[in-house]
Scaffold this active site. Structure first.
Site, PDB file in Angstrom:
ATOM      1  CD  GLU A   1       2.622  -0.014   5.556  1.00 54.29           C
ATOM      2  OE1 GLU A   1       3.931  -0.351   5.990  1.00 54.29           O
ATOM      3  OE2 GLU A   1       1.737   0.037   6.476  1.00 54.29           O
TER       4      GLU A   1
ATOM      5  CD  GLU B   1      -4.305  -2.764   8.668  1.00 52.40           C
ATOM      6  OE1 GLU B   1      -4.002  -1.646   8.992  1.00 52.40           O
ATOM      7  OE2 GLU B   1      -4.694  -3.141   7.648  1.00 52.40           O
TER       8      GLU B   1
ATOM      9  CG  ASP C   1      -1.285  -1.777   6.098  1.00 53.88           C
ATOM     10  OD1 ASP C   1      -1.789  -0.894   5.750  1.00 53.88           O
ATOM     11  OD2 ASP C   1      -0.928  -2.003   7.422  1.00 53.88           O
TER      12      ASP C   1
ATOM     13  CG  ASP D   1      -1.931   1.242   1.356  1.00 54.86           C
ATOM     14  OD1 ASP D   1      -2.346   1.652   0.363  1.00 54.86           O
ATOM     15  OD2 ASP D   1      -2.351   1.508   2.419  1.00 54.86           O
TER      16      ASP D   1
END
Length: 419
Positions: A155, A207, A187, A152
């Site tokens: 990040e 996540e 994520d 993501d």
């Protein structure tokens, strides 16, 4: 100056038109989502000037996806089996209709100049392309695709430019093939991508949180909402990757409370929890997952399925595995996209103090909407009875009741804010 004439048969495809009209009436009566696609397909079919002989022929028209074309072919087989096929339009009839069209166009041009047809807007084209992509079936043969880790965008960029996130550099040093992309849930996740650019999502999503981020999300209520969205995204294997924050001091909440929240996440929510010492160890875990998933899936045949069929098509021991398309997951998991009143009610309850996901779901199971809860309060003869209305609702593995204190808080909130 040459004049271009548009030549049409009056009704080149009466059978297909009649079937679509029947299916459209049934979809409208049942209030099914397919009615919009059927209406679009019917309009395209009526506008098409030439005869069509199969569902495959119809695929050139707007609104005709793979499922609708298969329905037409099946209906056509049944029709041919029940009766003799209708004779095709003869050459003489066709020429006669052509002459009639030519004459009508010439007469109309003498009266007024016909306005040019409006081109579809960019938004309409995008919606049409998205609808067709939804219906397209993706097939991937063994060793015909690559396994890629998606990261993501959150990040790889931080609010403080002086403190750069090392996610990407760590993954590069560990040899993990990855791509940075905006994700609407989670994520990290993995996709299988073939040479045509089709993308299927492997049934794992991660996540990542540091311990201080975990404490912050618990305090403001995001933790329960994130768990709910992860469990609703359609991917069966949800992983919480929890990083230690130094010596886990000054987290904002007691360490014991955070460990209890993680234990509840693992036991009650069925979400796998993985703890690591630091950011680098987390990236080592993800790189190891990438290698394991590549070894597991490269020898399998993959095909796209919808969320309803995912549970029965994702057995990892099978040679053929059904997976979600990335675009479907992205659109369906967008925050607040396609949420029902029940789901919005759950998210609303989670913002209240002391209301866990299990307690919120227990309340919504009995009262699926705020309106039904308010009606139940109004049906109580006394205020004290209304305040104790939810006290006996049980939840969790131990079936503990909500209790009078929490029931009173809920009544006071909805009684003051929604009346």
């Amino acid at each position: 100056m040459e004049t271009r004439l548009e030549v049409r048969l009056r009704e080149p495809n009466p059978l297909f038109t009649r079937w679509l009209e029947r299916w459209l009436r049934e979809a409208e009566r049942r209030q099914q989502r397919s009615q919009h696609k059927l209406r679009q397909a019917l309009e395209a079919l009526k506008s098409y000037p030439l005869p069509l002989y199969s569902g495959r022929d119809c695929s050139v028209l707007r609104g005709f996806g793979g499922t609708l074309c298969q329905l037409i072919d099946e209906e056509l087989r049944q029709h041919r089996a029940a009766s003799q096929p209708q004779p095709q339009t003869t050459t003489a009839q066709y020429e006669e209709q052509v002459q009639q069209v030519v004459k009508a166009v010439q007469e109309k041009q003498q009266k007024t100049k016909k306005d040019p047809a409006k081109k579809p807007t960019k938004k309409a084209q995008l919606e049409q392309a998205a609808a067709e992509e939804r219906e397209r079936v993706v097939e991937m043969l063994p060793d015909s695709f690559e396994v890629l880790l998606l990261v993501d965008t959150q990040e790889t960029s931080g609010k403080n430019k002086r403190v750069l996130d090392q996610t990407r550099s760590y993954l590069q040093s560990l040899g993990a093939d990855h791509e940075v992309r905006r994700l609407t849930v989670g994520d990290f996740l993995w996709i299988a991508r073939d040479a045509d650019g089709s993308e299927l999502v492997l049934p794992y999503i991660v996540e990542r949180k540091r311990m201080d981020d975990l404490a912050s999300s618990i305090r403001d209520g995001r933790f329960h909402e994130q768990k709910h969205r992860l469990r609703q995204c359609g991917l069966p294997n949800v992983i919480y990757l929890i990083e230690d924050y130094g010596d886990n001091e000054q987290l904002g909440l007691p360490l014991d409370s955070l460990l209890q929240a993680l234990a509840n996440t693992r036991i009650q929510s069925g979400i796998q929890v993985v703890r690591t010492e630091n950011h680098y160890r987390s990236m080592c875990y993800l790189a190891g997952m990438s290698r394991a998933l590549r070894q597991l899936f490269l020898s399998k045949s993959l095909h796209s399925v919808d969320r309803a069929a995912l549970g029965s098509s994702s057995c990892l021991t099978d040679r053929r595995v059904g997976l979600l398309k990335f675009r479907d997951l992205y659109e369906d998991s967008a925050k607040n996209a396609h949420l029902t009143v029940r789901e919005v009610f759950v998210q609303q309850l989670l913002q209240l103090h002391s209301l866990s996901m299990e307690r919120a779901l227990a309340i919504v199971e009995l009262y699926p909407t705020p309106r039904l809860l308010l009606d139940a309060y109004e049906a109580c003869e006394e205020v004290d009875q209304a305040r104790r209305l939810l006290a006996g609702i049980t939840c969790g593995a131990l079936e503990r009741p909500l209790g009078e204190k929490l029931s009173k808080c809920l009544y006071d909130f909805y009684g003051s804010e929604f009346r």
